[in-house]
Design an enzyme around this catalytic site. Structure first.
Site, mmCIF file in Angstrom:
data_model
loop_
_atom_site.group_PDB
_atom_site.id
_atom_site.type_symbol
_atom_site.label_atom_id
_atom_site.label_comp_id
_atom_site.label_asym_id
_atom_site.label_seq_id
_atom_site.Cartn_x
_atom_site.Cartn_y
_atom_site.Cartn_z
ATOM 1 N N ASP A 64 0.879 -1.287 -0.106
ATOM 2 C CA ASP A 64 -0.014 -0.057 0.086
ATOM 3 C C ASP A 64 0.913 1.281 -0.118
ATOM 4 O OD1 ASP A 64 -1.922 1.781 0.248
ATOM 5 O OD2 ASP A 64 -2.480 1.568 2.304
ATOM 6 N N ASN A 65 1.809 1.270 -0.980
ATOM 7 C CA ASN A 65 2.707 2.487 -1.034
ATOM 8 C C ASN A 65 1.860 3.588 -1.584
ATOM 9 O OD1 ASN A 65 5.306 3.818 -0.958
ATOM 10 N ND2 ASN A 65 5.665 3.553 -3.147
ATOM 11 N N GLU A 66 2.110 4.797 -0.922
ATOM 12 C CA GLU A 66 1.298 6.141 -1.296
ATOM 13 C C GLU A 66 1.958 7.111 -1.438
ATOM 14 O OE1 GLU A 66 -2.338 6.324 1.071
ATOM 15 O OE2 GLU A 66 -2.833 4.474 0.463
ATOM 16 N N ASN A 67 3.686 6.955 -1.530
ATOM 17 C CA ASN A 67 4.474 8.164 -1.358
ATOM 18 C C ASN A 67 4.815 8.632 -2.879
ATOM 19 O OD1 ASN A 67 6.426 6.390 -2.202
ATOM 20 N ND2 ASN A 67 7.003 6.056 -0.268
ATOM 21 N N GLN A 80 -8.596 1.216 -4.463
ATOM 22 C CA GLN A 80 -9.362 2.145 -3.452
ATOM 23 C C GLN A 80 -10.204 3.278 -4.267
ATOM 24 O OE1 GLN A 80 -6.573 4.340 -0.526
ATOM 25 N NE2 GLN A 80 -5.112 2.597 -0.876
#
Ligand SMILES: *[C@@H]1O[C@H](CO)[C@@H](O)[C@H](O)[C@H]1NC(C)=O
Ligand SMILES: *[C@@H]1O[C@H](CO)[C@@H](O)[C@H](O)[C@H]1NC(C)=O
Length: 325
Positions: free
Chosen positions: A174-177, A229
């Site tokens: 769940d990488n979001e950077n 998502q």
């Protein structure tokens, strides 16, 4: 040190992956539970939110509306002692000295309990707290090695394992950077370790709905499950069906491992934008569940979803199950 494989778990999930409806294997002396035939699985993130004092991993594993639990989060890639970190803010906080890890023996017990019920427990990496990046292949290799030793079947870091001798069933990216570098290497390194393991392991990813995902990149084509998502973005609610269809085409065209796609929903209003009510969510699922690579429905998060009831007292988790019937 590791529990032996429950053949029923393997059977249930291999049947799921090959698109065959699962049936319970008879177990000597145990009453056979009726298996509800559905078009997919339900997935709930868990670990950051505690809406009720009785909430626990074992509570949600005991909920017949939940098939896969995703623990949130291992939020640090390389922290103190060069090891990953773990944050289960709602539940567990006893630090393992000199590290960013925490000691969670009750999670270890509950993970085994979940698995004994034929459910998968995955560990989610990064989340919105995850600011660190994988600078090169050697960083990804080191990360894979440490994850495997701390949460999988690797040895060498035994005294630092947050869940004791319990092993998760895989990892969720769940990488979001905004930096997708290194994740494909992490996946291939983990999969090498999985080949000699005592059970089947899985890798999932949780992209936001705009394509391509800027933080996960082409890793979306290398995972077993995608928990997409569909909130906090233009492709939520009224944009969901066309976005899901495009994801489905992309995966069919470019996927490498038979990836199953899950539609991800907020579990309650006020947790972000794009909340869909119980009946709205069921309406969206009815429009996408016939896609051949449809996997099911996921939610952020278990505690909120359990606390969010419709006018008939039905939890959002139960509505997720109902959406797949
Ligand atoms: C796993 O850990 C538990 C708790 O520390 C212990 O009681 C059990 O004997 C261990 N099992 C194995 C197979 O090592
Ligand atoms: C994947 O497949 C789609 C077709 O749906 C295509 O438009 C896209 O460019 C492909 N490649 C990548 C790297 O996403």
């Amino acid at each position: 040190m590791f529990p032996s494989v429950l053949t029923s778990i393997l059977y249930l999930f291999s049947a799921f992956l090959s698109g065959v409806h699962a049936a319970a294997l008879p177990v000597c002396g145990a009453p056979q539970k009726p298996v509800v035939s559905t078009r997919g699985k339900t997935v709930a993130y868990f670990g950051q939110v505690r809406d009720q004092p009785t909430d626990s991993l074992s509570k949600f594993c005991a909920d017949s509306s939940v098939d896969i639990v995703v623990l949130a989060f291992s939020h640090i890639i390389k922290g103190k002692k060069g090891l990953p970190g773990l944050n289960l803010a709602g539940y567990c906080g006893d630090p393992i000295e000199g590290t960013d890890l925490i000691n969670c023996p009750e999670f270890g017990t509950d993970i085994k309990e979940c698995q004994a019920q034929g459910k998968l427990v995955l560990l989610s990496l990064q989340g919105s707290m995850g600011t660190q990046t994988l600078s090169d292949d050697s960083a990804a290799c080191e990360y894979a090695d440490n994850l495997w030793k701390l949460f999988g079947e690797g040895t060498g870091l035994d005294s630092m394992r947050p869940f004791g001798n319990a092993t998760v069933d895989g990892f969720d990216i769940d990488n979001e950077n905004g930096n997708p570098q290194g994740w494909p290497t992490l996946i291939s390194e983990l999969r090498k370790k999985f080949t000699s393991a005592s059970k089947r392991y899985y890798i999932s990813a949780a992209p936001q709905c705009p394509r391509p995902d800027r933080s996960i990149g082409r890793a979306v084509y290398l995972v077993d499950f995608l928990f997409i998502q569909f909130y906090n973005n233009y492709c939520q609610t009224t944009g969901l069906v066309s976005s899901f269809n495009q994801w489905s085409e992309d995966i069919a065209a470019n996927g490498t491992v038979g990836t199953k796609l899950f539609a991800g929903f907020l579990a309650a209003s006020g947790k972000g934008t794009g909340y869909a009510s119980h009946s709205e969510m069921i309406g969206y699922i009815s429009q996408i569940k016939d896609k051949p690579n449809f996997g099911g429905v996921s939610t952020w998060d278990a505690s909120c979803a359990n606390n969010n009831m419709d006018s008939n007292g039905r939890t959002f988790l139960k509505a997720m199950r109902d959406s797949l019937l």
